[in-house]
Design a protein around this motif. Structure first.
Motif, short mmCIF file in Angstrom:
data_model
loop_
_atom_site.label_atom_id
_atom_site.label_comp_id
_atom_site.label_asym_id
_atom_site.label_seq_id
_atom_site.Cartn_x
_atom_site.Cartn_y
_atom_site.Cartn_z
N ILE A 198 0.83 -1.20 0.00
CA ILE A 198 0.00 0.00 0.00
C ILE A 198 0.87 1.24 0.00
N VAL A 199 0.50 2.17 -0.87
CA VAL A 199 1.15 3.48 -0.89
C VAL A 199 0.45 4.38 0.12
N PRO A 200 1.17 4.89 1.10
CA PRO A 200 0.50 5.73 2.10
C PRO A 200 -0.07 7.00 1.47
N ILE A 201 -1.23 7.40 1.93
CA ILE A 201 -1.88 8.62 1.45
C ILE A 201 -1.31 9.80 2.23
N ARG A 202 -0.85 10.82 1.49
CA ARG A 202 -0.25 11.99 2.13
C ARG A 202 -1.30 13.07 2.35
N PRO A 203 -1.23 13.76 3.46
CA PRO A 203 -2.18 14.84 3.70
C PRO A 203 -1.91 16.02 2.79
N MET A 204 -2.94 16.82 2.55
CA MET A 204 -2.76 18.04 1.77
C MET A 204 -1.92 19.03 2.57
N LYS A 205 -0.95 19.63 1.88
CA LYS A 205 -0.02 20.53 2.56
C LYS A 205 -0.52 21.96 2.64
N ASP A 206 -1.65 22.24 2.01
CA ASP A 206 -2.17 23.61 2.02
C ASP A 206 -2.57 24.01 3.44
N LYS A 207 -2.24 25.23 3.77
CA LYS A 207 -2.61 25.75 5.09
C LYS A 207 -4.03 26.29 5.06
N PHE A 208 -4.67 26.27 6.21
CA PHE A 208 -6.03 26.78 6.33
C PHE A 208 -6.02 28.29 6.09
N THR A 209 -6.91 28.74 5.22
CA THR A 209 -7.05 30.16 4.95
C THR A 209 -8.12 30.76 5.85
N GLY A 210 -8.23 32.07 5.80
CA GLY A 210 -9.25 32.74 6.59
C GLY A 210 -10.65 32.32 6.21
N VAL A 211 -10.88 32.11 4.91
CA VAL A 211 -12.19 31.68 4.44
C VAL A 211 -12.52 30.29 4.98
N GLN A 212 -11.53 29.40 4.97
CA GLN A 212 -11.77 28.05 5.47
C GLN A 212 -12.05 28.05 6.98
N TYR A 213 -11.35 28.90 7.73
CA TYR A 213 -11.65 29.03 9.16
C TYR A 213 -13.07 29.54 9.37
N PHE A 214 -13.47 30.53 8.56
CA PHE A 214 -14.81 31.09 8.69
C PHE A 214 -15.86 30.02 8.41
N ILE A 215 -15.66 29.23 7.34
CA ILE A 215 -16.61 28.17 7.00
C ILE A 215 -16.68 27.15 8.13
N SER A 216 -15.55 26.78 8.67
CA SER A 216 -15.52 25.78 9.74
C SER A 216 -16.25 26.28 10.98
N ILE A 217 -16.03 27.55 11.33
CA ILE A 217 -16.68 28.11 12.53
C ILE A 217 -18.19 28.15 12.34
N VAL A 218 -18.64 28.63 11.17
CA VAL A 218 -20.08 28.71 10.92
C VAL A 218 -20.70 27.31 10.94
N THR A 219 -20.00 26.34 10.36
CA THR A 219 -20.52 24.97 10.33
C THR A 219 -20.66 24.40 11.74
N VAL A 220 -19.63 24.57 12.55
CA VAL A 220 -19.67 24.04 13.91
C VAL A 220 -20.76 24.72 14.72
#
Length: 852
Positions: free
Chosen positions: A630-652
Motif C-alpha cells: 500500500i502506498v501511504p496517502i499523504r495529507p494536503m499541505k495547504d494551510k487553512f485560509t481565513g475563508v476556510q476558518y470562517f466556514i468551519s466556525i459557521v458549520t460548527v
C-alpha cells in the motif's frame, strides 16, 4: 475543466504537436510512482515484474522528459516568432507605401456621401475613395463576406493564410487592373443610381482606372493581412501562456504524487530563463500587436485605434470559432459519449431500456419506426414500442381502474388510494423521473379532491382551498433543513475542507491493509454525515486514486476498499438528520421531532457497530492483505485560509445549534430556522455563488416536497388512518418489538429494489400511524428504526447512490470495472442483514433508553 482538456480546447490546431505533452507527462508521473512503490520481493522473484523505468533517481527521469518538452517548445517558438515578426515588418512597409499612395490622391474630388461635412464614413475600406454609397456593413463582417463583395474569391480562397501573402499586392493589382474596365463600364451604364452614386461615379471617372483599382486592391490585401497577423500574434501569446501554465501544473502534479519539491527549482532554473517565457518576449509580442492595431487603424478606421482594436478582437473571436470548431466539436463529442456510456451503464444496472435506438441520434432527433396500418403507413416515435411505455400504460390503466372500482367507502379515500398506488408504482418503476412524479402529487390531489378539513366533520375541500392546503405541506421547516445541509456540504467541498480532513485522517492509517480499509470506511461514514452519502463516496474514491494506481488490476484489496467505502457511505446516510433525504422525511413524520443529540445517541452506535461487522465480512471474504503493498496517502499541505476558518466556525456553530434546538425552541422555534444561518453566511459573503445555489440537488428537494404533500393528502383523506387500522388488526397481539421486526424486514426488502428515499416516502407515514395506534404507542421509535433500515438496504448495485458510484469505478490501465454485480450480492446482502440485526437489537434498546 481539467488542464489536459483545456490545452486541447485552446491550442492552435496546426501547432498542436508543439505544445507541452501534458497527458504524456502525467502518465510518466504515474509510471514513476508505480515503479517506486513496486514490491521489491515481487521484482526479485519475477524478472518480468521489475520496473521498466530506472527509478534510482525519478527526478532525473522526469527532468529529462521536461527538458525535451522545453527544447521542443523553445525551438518551435523561435522559428514561429521569426516568421511572424518578419511578416509584421513587411506589413509595416506596405502600410507606409499604401499611405503614401493614398495621400497622393486628390481626396477633395473623391468626397462621396459621408457626413454632412463631406468626410467619408469611418470603418470602411472604401472610405477614402468616395464609395460611400455602398450598403453599410457591420465591423464584425467576416473575411469571406468581404471576398464575396469584391468578387475576388478565386485569388483569396483562404484568407487565414496571412503569413504567405507578403509581396502579393502587385499581383493583386494586375488582377484588379484587368477587371477595372468592366467595372467602369458597369458604373457608367447605370442610370438608376441615386444622385450620390452618380456623384461617386463622376469622381471615379476623373481618375485613371489603374490607380483606383490599385488602391482598392492594396487596401483589401492590407486589411486581410493585418487581421491574419493580429490573429497569429494573439495565438503566439496564447502559446506562451498555455505552455507556461502546463509546466507549472505538471511539476505540481509530480511533487504532489511523488512527494518531491521539484516545481520551484525547475521553474526557476529552467522555465523562467527560457526565451519564450522571459518577460521581454511577452513585451515584444505586445509591441507588435500594438503596431498591427495601429496599421489597421491607419488603413481601415481613419486612425481610430480603439475602434481598430475592437474590430480586430471581433475578427479574432470569429477566427477562433471558425478555426477550432472542429476540435471543440470532437472534444465535446468525446465528453458526451463518455457521459452516455455512464448513463447507459446506469440504465443497464437499473434494468432500464437498453435499446440505443430509443435515445435518438446525436442531433437530438427522436428515433422513429414505420407502422403499417389498414389506412396507410405512419411513422411513430420508437419509444412508443418500448417496455417503458407499456409499463407506463399499465400503471395508468390500473390507476383508472382504482378510480372506478369501489374499494373504500368514501370517495375521497377511494381517490386517494388510486393516487397512492399510482405514485408508488411510478416511483418504484422510474418510468418517468422521480421528481416529475413528485410534481404530479399536488396536481392529482387537487383534481381528485382528496383533501378534507382538519376539524370535524371533515368536509371535502373545494379545489381552491385544497390547493392552499396541499401546497402548504410542500414547504416546511424540514425543507429548509435540507437546504441548510446542502449549503454546508457545498462550502466544505468547494473549499476542500472535507478533503483536507479526510486526507489527514487517512495519512495516519499507515500501510496495513486491514487498517487502511477500516479507516477509509469510517472516513466515508463521517463525510456522509455532513456532505451527504451522494457526494462522500465520490470524494473518497478521488482520494484513494493514488493507492488504486499502485495496486494490480486484479487486487482483492481494491475490490474490498471500493466496496467498503460504498457500504460505509450507505450506513453513514443514517448517522445524522441531514445525511440523507430519508432522515428528513423521518423528522417530518415524528411528533415531537427528536433533538440532534438523541439522533446521534441512537444512530452513531448502530452505524459504528454495523461498519465493524461489514469490515470483518470484507476481511474474511476478500482476504485483502495477501500480497498487497500500500502506498501511504499523504495529507494536503495547504494551510487553512481565513475563508476556510470562517466556514468551519459557521458549520460548527450551526451543528451545535441544531443539537440544542429543543432547548432553544422559545428563541429559534425550529431547526429549519437555524438552517438559514449558514445560507446567509455563505451566500451573503460571496463564499458560495448563485451557480452553487443552482447546483443544489433540486430534484431531491422536489422529491421530498412531493412526498410531504403525498403524506398530507393521504392523512387528510382518512385513508392513512383506515390502512393503519387494518394493519394494526393484522399485527394485533404482537408486541412493539414484533411490529418493529416486521416493518424493518419489509422496508429492508423493498428499499433494496427501489430508492431509499422512495421507500421512506411510501412507508414512513404508514409506520407512524401504525405506531400511534398500538396499545403502547411508540410512533417515533418505529419511524426512526424504519429510517435506519432504509439506509441499510444495500444488497444490489442500484440500492443507493454509493453503490451505483462504486460499480462504475474502473481501472485506469485496463478500463475494466473493479466490481461486478456478484460482489454486491455476495457481500451487500449479508451486510444488509448484519445491519438489520444491529437495528432490531442495539438500536431498539437505544431507542427505548432515549425515550422515543
Amino acid at each position: 475543466m481539467k488542464f489536459s482538456h483545456s490545452i486541447q480546447f485552446n491550442a492552435v490546431p496546426d501547432w498542436s504537436s508543439h505544445y507541452i505533452a501534458y497527458s504524456n507527462l502525467k502518465k510518466l508521473i504515474y509510471q514513476l510512482e508505480k515503479s517506486i512503490h513496486q514490491s521489491p520481493i515481487l521484482a526479485q522473484n519475477d524478472a518480468e515484474a521489475s520496473p521498466l523505468i530506472n527509478t534510482d533517481d525519478p527526478d532525473a527521469v522526469f527532468r529529462r522528459a521536461l527538458d525535451q518538452e522545453l527544447e521542443k517548445i523553445c525551438s518551435f517558438y523561435q522559428l514561429k516568432e521569426l516568421e511572424i515578426y518578419g511578416e509584421v515588418g513587411d506589413l509595416m512597409k506596405e502600410e507606409e507605401e499604401f499611405g503614401a499612395e493614398a495621400d497622393g490622391v486628390d481626396m477633395d474630388q473623391l468626397d462621396g456621401p459621408g457626413d454632412k461635412k463631406g468626410r467619408p464614413r469611418r470603418g470602411s475600406i472604401f472610405g477614402k475613395f468616395g464609395f460611400g454609397g455602398r450598403q453599410r456593413r457591420t465591423s464584425t463582417m467576416s473575411a469571406s463576406t468581404i471576398e464575396e463583395e469584391e468578387g475576388d474569391s478565386d485569388d483569396d480562397a483562404d484568407e487565414r493564410t496571412g503569413l504567405n501573402m507578403s509581396g502579393m499586392s502587385r499581383d493583386r493589382r494586375k488582377t484588379y487592373d484587368a477587371n477595372a474596365p468592366q467595372a467602369e463600364g458597369d458604373l457608367r451604364s447605370s442610370r438608376e443610381l441615386p444622385p450620390s452614386r452618380r456623384r461617386a461615379s463622376q469622381a471615379y471617372d476623373d481618375y485613371s482606372d489603374q490607380a483606383f483599382s490599385t488602391l482598392v486592391a492594396s487596401g483589401m490585401t492590407l486589411k486581410k493581412r493585418t487581421i491574419s497577423l493580429y490573429v497569429s500574434l494573439c495565438e503566439l501569446k496564447s502559446f506562451i501562456q498555455l505552455n507556461k501554465t502546463g509546466f507549472s501544473k505538471v511539476c505540481k502534479k509530480y511533487d504532489k504524487t511523488l512527494n518531491r519539491n521539484l516545481k520551484s527549482v525547475y521553474i526557476k532554473e529552467k522555465v523562467a530563463p527560457a526565451y519564450p517565457f522571459q518577460p521581454v518576449t511577452m513585451q515584444h509580442i505586445d509591441e507588435n500587436i500594438q503596431n498591427v492595431e495601429k496599421a489597421y487603424a491607419d488603413v481601415i478606421t481613419k486612425g481610430d485605434v480603439p475602434t481598430a482594436r475592437r474590430e480586430l478582437r471581433l475578427h479574432l473571436r470569429e477566427h477562433v470559432v471558425w478555426e477550432r470548431n472542429t476540435v471543440w466539436r470532437e472534444m465535446i463529442g468525446i465528453e458526451r459519449k463518455a457521459q452516455a456510456a455512464n448513463m447507459g451503464l446506469r440504465r443497464t444496472l437499473l434494468g432500464g431500456d437498453q435499446d440505443p435506438k430509443l435515445q435518438g441520434d446525436e442531433t437530438g432527433e427522436v428515433a422513429t419506426k414505420e407502422l403499417d396500418t389498414p389506412i396507410g403507413k405512419y411513422r411513430c416515435p420508437q419509444w412508443l414500442f418500448s417496455s417503458t411505455f407499456f409499463t407506463l400504460m399499465g400503471i395508468i390503466v390500473l390507476f383508472v381502474i382504482l378510480l372506478v372500482v369501489p374499494i373504500m367507502k368514501k370517495p375521497e379515500q377511494q381517490n386517494c388510494l388510486a393516487l397512492l398506488v399510482f405514485v408508488s408504482l411510478l416511483w418504484a418503476t422510474e418510468v418517468i423521473p422521480l421528481f416529475v412524479t413528485a410534481l404530479l402529487v399536488p396536481f392529482l390531489a387537487v383534481i381528485l379532491r382528496v383533501a378534507r378539513e382538519d376539524q370535524k366533520p371533515h368536509h371535502r375541500l373545494d379545489p381552491k382551498d385544497a390547493t392552499k392546503y396541499i401546497f402548504a405541506a410542500m414547504w416546511t421547516p424540514v425543507i429548509m433543513l435540507l437546504l441548510g445541509g446542502f449549503t454546508i456540504a457545498a462550502a466544505l467541498s468547494k473549499f476542500h475542507i472535507a478533503k483536507m480532513m479526510a486526507t489527514f485522517v487517512l495519512s495516519k492509517a499507515g500501510t496495513r491493509p486491514r487498517t487502511v480499509l477500516i479507516t477509509n470506511m469510517f472516513v466515508a461514514m463521517i463525510l456522509s454525515m455532513w456532505i451527504s452519502n451522494v457526494a462522500s463516496p465520490v470524494l473518497c474514491f478521488s482520494i484513494i486514486q493514488p493507492l488504486l494506481r499502485n495496486l494490480p488490476s486484479d487486487s482483492n484489496f481494491s475490490k474490498a476498499l471500493i466496496l467498503g467505502i460504498a457500504l460505509a457511505a450507505n450506513i453513514g446516510g443514517a448517522a445524522s438528520p441531514i445525511a440523507s433525504p430519508q432522515n428528513i422525511i423521518a423528522l417530518q413524520n415524528m411528533r415531537p421531532q427528536p433533538s440532534w443529540g438523541k439522533w446521534f445517541f441512537v444512530a452513531l452506535p448502530v452505524c459504528i457497530i454495523s461498519i465493524l461487522l461489514i469490515w470483518i465480512l470484507l476481511l474474511i471474504t476478500f482476504q485483502p492483505g495477501k500480497g498487497t503493498t500500500i502506498v501511504p496517502i499523504r495529507p494536503m499541505k495547504d494551510k487553512f485560509t481565513g475563508v476556510q476558518y470562517f466556514i468551519s466556525i459557521v458549520t460548527v456553530v450551526t451543528i451545535v445549534l441544531w443539537c440544542v434546538t429543543h432547548q432553544l425552541e422559545h428563541f429559534f422555534g425550529d431547526m429549519g430556522v437555524v438552517a438559514i444561518i449558514p445560507m446567509v453566511a455563505f451566500f451573503g459573503t460571496g463564499i458560495l455563488t448563485k451557480e452553487d445555489f443552482n447546483n443544489f440537488l433540486w430534484t431531491i428537494i422536489i422529491l421530498a416536497a412531493g412526498g410531504l404533500s403525498l403524506g398530507k393528502a393521504v392523512s387528510s383523506s382518512g385513508l392513512l388512518h383506515t390502512i393503519a387500522a387494518t394493519v394494526t388488526e393484522k399485527v394485533e397481539g404482537m408486541s412493539l418489538y414484533g411490529v418493529l421486526v416486521v416493518f424493518a424486514a419489509l422496508i429492508l426488502v423493498i428499499a433494496t429494489f427501489i430508492s431509499h428515499t422512495v421507500a421512506a416516502l411510501i412507508f414512513l407515514p404508514l409506520v407512524h400511524q401504525v405506531g400511534a395506534a398500538l396499545k403502547e404507542p411508540h410512533p417515533n421509535l418505529l419511524v426512526m428504526s424504519s429510517a435506519l433500515m432504509c439506509s441499510a438496504a444495500m444488497g444490489l448495485p442500484t440500492s443507493g447512490f454509493p453503490n451505483m458510484t462504486a460499480i462504475m469505478m474502473e481501472d485506469s490501465q485496463t478500463g475494466q470495472r473493479y466490481l461486478q454485480v456478484k460482489h454486491f450480492i455476495s457481500r451487500g446482502i449479508p451486510a444488509s442483514i448484519f445491519t438489520f440485526l444491529v437495528v432490531i437489537s442495539l438500536g431498539y434498546g437505544l431507542l427505548l433508553v432515549a425515550g422515543l
